[in-house]
Design an enzyme around this catalytic site. Structure first.
Site, PDB file in Angstrom:
ATOM      1  N   ASP A 451      19.280 -26.509  -3.613  1.00 33.25           N
ATOM      2  CA  ASP A 451      18.534 -25.657  -2.825  1.00 33.25           C
ATOM      3  C   ASP A 451      19.158 -24.699  -1.714  1.00 33.25           C
ATOM      4  O   ASP A 451      20.245 -24.649  -1.833  1.00 33.25           O
ATOM      5  CB  ASP A 451      17.270 -26.560  -2.119  1.00 33.25           C
ATOM      6  CG  ASP A 451      15.901 -26.101  -1.939  1.00 33.25           C
ATOM      7  OD1 ASP A 451      15.833 -24.824  -1.876  1.00 33.25           O
ATOM      8  OD2 ASP A 451      14.911 -26.726  -2.144  1.00 33.25           O
ATOM      9  N   TRP A 485      15.552 -18.994  -3.775  1.00 33.36           N
ATOM     10  CA  TRP A 485      14.547 -18.449  -3.626  1.00 33.36           C
ATOM     11  C   TRP A 485      14.533 -17.035  -3.815  1.00 33.36           C
ATOM     12  O   TRP A 485      13.518 -16.152  -3.367  1.00 33.36           O
ATOM     13  CB  TRP A 485      13.757 -18.632  -2.018  1.00 33.36           C
ATOM     14  CG  TRP A 485      14.075 -20.026  -1.465  1.00 33.36           C
ATOM     15  CD1 TRP A 485      13.885 -21.254  -2.262  1.00 33.36           C
ATOM     16  CD2 TRP A 485      14.675 -20.416  -0.489  1.00 33.36           C
ATOM     17  NE1 TRP A 485      14.319 -22.193  -1.790  1.00 33.36           N
ATOM     18  CE2 TRP A 485      14.961 -21.822  -0.308  1.00 33.36           C
ATOM     19  CE3 TRP A 485      14.868 -19.808   0.659  1.00 33.36           C
ATOM     20  CZ2 TRP A 485      15.044 -22.596   0.914  1.00 33.36           C
ATOM     21  CZ3 TRP A 485      15.217 -20.385   1.782  1.00 33.36           C
ATOM     22  CH2 TRP A 485      15.397 -21.766   2.023  1.00 33.36           C
ATOM     23  N   GLY A 486      15.643 -16.270  -4.466  1.00 34.63           N
ATOM     24  CA  GLY A 486      15.609 -15.050  -4.849  1.00 34.63           C
ATOM     25  C   GLY A 486      16.323 -14.104  -3.936  1.00 34.63           C
ATOM     26  O   GLY A 486      15.921 -12.809  -3.752  1.00 34.63           O
ATOM     27  N   GLU A 488      19.093 -13.445  -2.314  1.00 45.10           N
ATOM     28  CA  GLU A 488      20.381 -12.734  -2.169  1.00 45.10           C
ATOM     29  C   GLU A 488      20.570 -12.257  -3.663  1.00 45.10           C
ATOM     30  O   GLU A 488      21.862 -12.375  -4.064  1.00 45.10           O
ATOM     31  CB  GLU A 488      21.342 -13.498  -1.493  1.00 45.10           C
ATOM     32  CG  GLU A 488      21.323 -13.526  -0.011  1.00 45.10           C
ATOM     33  CD  GLU A 488      22.198 -14.184   0.585  1.00 45.10           C
ATOM     34  OE1 GLU A 488      23.592 -13.600   0.305  1.00 45.10           O
ATOM     35  OE2 GLU A 488      22.185 -15.292   1.595  1.00 45.10           O
ATOM     36  N   ASP A 507       8.433 -20.909  -3.142  1.00 48.98           N
ATOM     37  CA  ASP A 507       7.952 -21.823  -3.833  1.00 48.98           C
ATOM     38  C   ASP A 507       6.616 -21.425  -4.546  1.00 48.98           C
ATOM     39  O   ASP A 507       5.925 -20.757  -3.986  1.00 48.98           O
ATOM     40  CB  ASP A 507       7.887 -22.801  -2.788  1.00 48.98           C
ATOM     41  CG  ASP A 507       9.239 -23.554  -2.518  1.00 48.98           C
ATOM     42  OD1 ASP A 507      10.072 -23.289  -3.292  1.00 48.98           O
ATOM     43  OD2 ASP A 507       9.013 -24.607  -1.542  1.00 48.98           O
TER      44      ASP A 507
END
Length: 839
Positions: A451, A485-486, A488, A507
């Site tokens: 994560d 979480w997209g 970078e 999420d």
């Protein structure tokens, strides 16, 4: 080349491109990255790196030493780096290493690189930085001496600062690190970045073996913007041990083609004691029909044919699981604890989930991973610094749980974060990657979800690289799930750090609007997915109760078409028959697990009605007719629009009802609110002949189908406005074209080739009828649904670029223009002078 020198080479290449870009104009990156037309090539191959002299300029780099070194000895070892630097830059630049002989005392080698140069200047004010283009550090004993690129002003001029050498064996991860910084800090422009990241791309050329100065022969296979030069090449073909004769050897370039690093050979044929070839080149490896792979660069080389001394060679990268560290060859399937249970987990719950997978027959369909998400850890590490399981929730420990799961024929996944704490505040793995990866391996873990919480603001590529390297070092095949979480662009750095799949979004939530938002974020990411490396729009919510059955069927169908991981997130012990029917649909799962060169993508958007499609390895196409509206509607498409033109009849297999039907090409269905109809479409009739032999102007050819976002696609004029025929002369940055295609993203033109054509070429760019800086598009070429070329992002201030694509063997061609994921309001795009050559 040693790992240490390879790292320095990568860094020096980066600095040279930064400092000396004005000295020599690079090839147009779009032309360089698109597939070249077939051509006979011949080039001289020097017998020794040192004979390849620089011809343009000199790059001076200060070399700083941290700790005690024999400076002269080290500089002697680095002479190879100087020679390679000249070679890798096409001979444009010569590298001059200027040693700073006073040891630099910097306690933290991961400190900003500017601190190195500033400390050196303080220690020796007389050191002359006036001619220096870059500053590098030679470091001993640090596991991670590379760091962020930086800039510092010394003696009144800006200096590009990069990190260099670690303990001599950092090797590939550190080299890749410099490629990321080139992307992140603008050392490559947007077009080059896009091209670098494109996968599923093939180059086919006719090549003539060339003589080396040593008297042997070599074929040089090249793609991208760098060429591979061959030193002493000696092929192995029916030779006695210890003897080397002339022959033919096929080379490719791997990561070097992407970032200017060392060319990676498919086979190492440098003479060694006892034989010719470090990797035992197969005796007939250069004969037609033979193929071999370079796993590091993800390149497959196929020898297509031979005519006399000429060889037709096809180099393909990003296919067939060629990712060097790939653990999977299809999207992961299984279950994860988070969506349904959050932190309310324990070892009994995980055991029960594993048993439910087996009891419901899900393992026989491919659901094999049982993944523990956050909250499994104790609040502190043990006395040796290792993560440990929460003693109340997992009293038996993770090793015992893994053994139990393995005993059922399943695999166990675990969770951590690339930060100081997990998202729920438990100990995480940032700066503890080595010990944590080894702990996971010792426990028998098969997958790590990594994560992004509490990441201290450090670059994602750097943090995820450290764990990727640590996982590889364990020697255990552990699936690496990157979850930033997209934020970078993990689709760019993910494959470089060994990621097997990467989250492209935030999420998921068990709500229709959230699922639609995540789906929309997948548009434009198609070219970043390849076999063994997948985009991940997050886990499944099927069965959690927040959506209708129709919505869950849509969710499952679209995630399957996207080649997304299929990770259930519901309570497996309390599933109703509807949920089981959805997640056990074997034919839909087959669509997810199959790979034929591209993940699924949206091919038409009519507002509430959408058409999504994915090519299948048997030549069929899976299609989802998707109604995101609140009332039922009829959705239509055609076999031609799916890339299946040319057949007299087709079979439609409804993957949710199991019924089959026939059609001559028209495809339609009434689709309920928030619902889908999912077909698998196959050719069953007689194939039509392809275009006649000769050269064809695409603007004047028959188009099997076309779609456009603003009025119709225009022939031989720009897009203009919404009315047909209202376009202007095709013009890109002042260059006009008498024939071509005027489009507005999102747009597609479908051509039927009948496997009779060898080459497509066009000049592409934004039409001059729009000048707004918001205009930005990509030009994509698909053959039978497989991505063949990606122009990268084209903007209104860029001139025309050449796309040249080898089309041999393809029955259909799709010319698509997409927006650059930033809206399409001004996206008028031209295919100037598009030409198709047929045999």
């Amino acid at each position: 080349m040693s790992g240490k020198i390879a790292v320095l080479v990568a860094a020096l290449w980066a600095s040279g491109m930064t400092a000396s870009a004005a000295q020599a104009a690079p090839a147009d990156p779009v032309s360089a990255c698109a597939l070249p037309k077939q051509a006979t090539t011949s080039e001289s191959v020097p017998a020794d790196w040192s004979t390849f002299a620089a011809t343009t300029g000199t790059v001076k780099a200060a070399v700083l030493f941290r700790g005690s070194w024999d400076v002269d000895a080290e500089l002697t070892k680095l002479e190879e780096a100087e020679r390679f630097y000249a070679t890798a830059s096409y001979g444009r630049y010569k590298l001059e290493l200027v040693p700073y002989r006073t040891p630099v005392d910097i306690p933290d080698p991961v400190a900003p690189a500017s601190a190195w140069a500033e400390a050196a200047k303080r220690a020796d004010p007389d050191f002359d930085f006036s001619g220096i283009s870059a500053v590098y550090l030679v470091d001993r004993g640090a596991r991670r001496s590379y760091t962020q690129a930086d800039t510092v002003t010394l003696d009144g001029r800006p200096i590009t600062v990069g990190a260099v050498i670690g303990p001599g064996d950092i090797s590939t991860p550190a080299r890749d690190h410099f490629a990321w910084h080139k992307w992140k800090h603008g050392w490559l422009d947007d077009d080059q970045m896009s091209c670098v990241a494109t996968r599923n791309t093939s180059v086919q050329q006719t090549l003539t073996p060339v003589e080396t100065a040593g008297g042997s022969k070599a074929i040089v296979v090249r793609y991208g913007t760098t060429r591979a030069y061959v030193a002493e090449v000696r092929a192995r073909k029916g030779l006695d041990s210890g003897a080397c004769d002339t022959g033919v050897l096929i080379y490719s370039i791997g990561s070097g083609a992407q970032s200017g690093e060392e060319p990676v050979r498919v086979r190492d044929a440098k003479p060694r004691s006892g034989g010719c070839g470090g990797n035992e080149l197969a005796d007939a490896a250069h004969d037609p029909g033979q193929s071999f792979m370079d796993s590091r660069s993800r390149v497959r080389i196929d020898v297509v044919s031979r005519s006399g001394d000429n060889y037709v060679v096809r180099a393909t990268y990003g296919q067939d699981g060629l990712h060097a560290d790939a653990v999977i060859s299809a999207p992961v399937m299984g279950w994860n604890s988070w969506n349904r249970f959050g932190c309310d987990i324990n070892e009994n719950l995980i055991r029960e989930a594993a048993h439910a997978i087996v009891a419901n027959g899900l393992n026989r369909l491919g659901y094999n991973y049982v993944n523990i998400d956050d909250c499994w850890m104790a609040s502190t590490r043990d006395g040796e610094g290792r993560l440990q399981a929460n003693p109340a929730r997992f009293p038996s420990g993770i090793r015992a749980l893994a053994d139990h799961v393995h005993g059922l024929g399943l695999k166990l996944g675990i969770y951590s974060s690339a930060g100081t704490l997990t998202c729920q505040g438990y100990p995480a793995s940032l700066d503890n990657e080595t010990i944590d990866a080894q702990t996971f391996a010792d426990w028998g873990v098969d997958l790590l979800k990594y994560d992004n919480c509490h990441n201290q603001g450090r670059p994602a590529a750097e943090r995820y690289a450290a764990m990727g390297e640590a996982l590889r070092a364990t020697g255990r095949p552990i699936v690496y799930s990157i979850c930033d979480w997209g934020q970078e662009e993990p689709w760019i750095f993910g494959p470089q750090v060994g990621g097997d799949y990467w989250r492209t979004t935030g999420d998921i939530v068990d709500k229709w609007d959230t699922v639609m938002d995540l789906l929309d974020q997948q548009v434009g990411l198609e070219s970043f997915s390849s076999q063994g490396s997948y985009n991940d729009p997050d886990m499944l919510e099927v069965g959690n109760g927040g959506m209708t059955s129709a919505e869950y069927i849509s969710h499952f169908s679209l995630w399957s078409l996207l080649s997304s991981p299929l990770l259930l997130g519901n309570d497996l012990d309390s599933m109703d028959s509807t949920t089981l029917a959805i997640i056990r649909n074997r034919e839909v799962i087959e669509v997810n697990q199959d790979w034929a060169g591209s993940q699924g993508r949206k091919i038409r958007d009519d507002g509430a009605a959408e058409v999504w499609a994915k090519p299948m390895s048997d030549g069929s196409v899976a299609v989802v007719l998707f109604n995101r509206g609140a009332v039922a509607t009829t959705i239509r498409t055609s076999a031609a629009e799916l890339g299946l033109a040319g057949s007299s009849s087709y079979r439609l297999r409804d993957l949710w009802t199991g019924r089959s039907a026939s059609t001559t090409g028209a495809i339609s269905a009434s689709v309920g609110a928030h619902g889908v109809v999912m077909y698998r479409v196959s050719r069953t009739g007689t194939l039509a002949p392809g275009p006649a032999e000769g050269t064809h102007e695409v603007g004047n050819m028959n188009w099997e189908a076309s779609t456009n976002s603003w009025g119709p696609v225009e022939r031989n004029t720009s897009n203009g406005e919404e009315a047909a025929g209202d376009g202007n002369t095709l013009t890109i940055e002042g260059t006009t074209y008498s024939q071509g295609i005027g489009a507005h993203a999102d747009s597609a033109v479908h051509l039927y080739l009948g496997r009779a054509c060898s080459t497509f070429s066009a000049q592409v760019g934004i039409d001059d009828e729009v000048s707004d800086e918001a205009a930005s598009v990509r030009f994509l070429v698909y053959g039978d649904g497989e991505l063949l070329a990606d122009s990268g992002v084209k903007t209104a201030d860029r001139g025309p670029s050449t796309l040249e694509v080898t089309t041999t063997g393809y029955a259909t061609l799709e010319l698509r223009v997409t927006d650059a994921r930033d809206g399409n309001l001004f996206d008028h795009a031209d295919w100037g002078d598009p030409v198709l050559t047929c045999d």
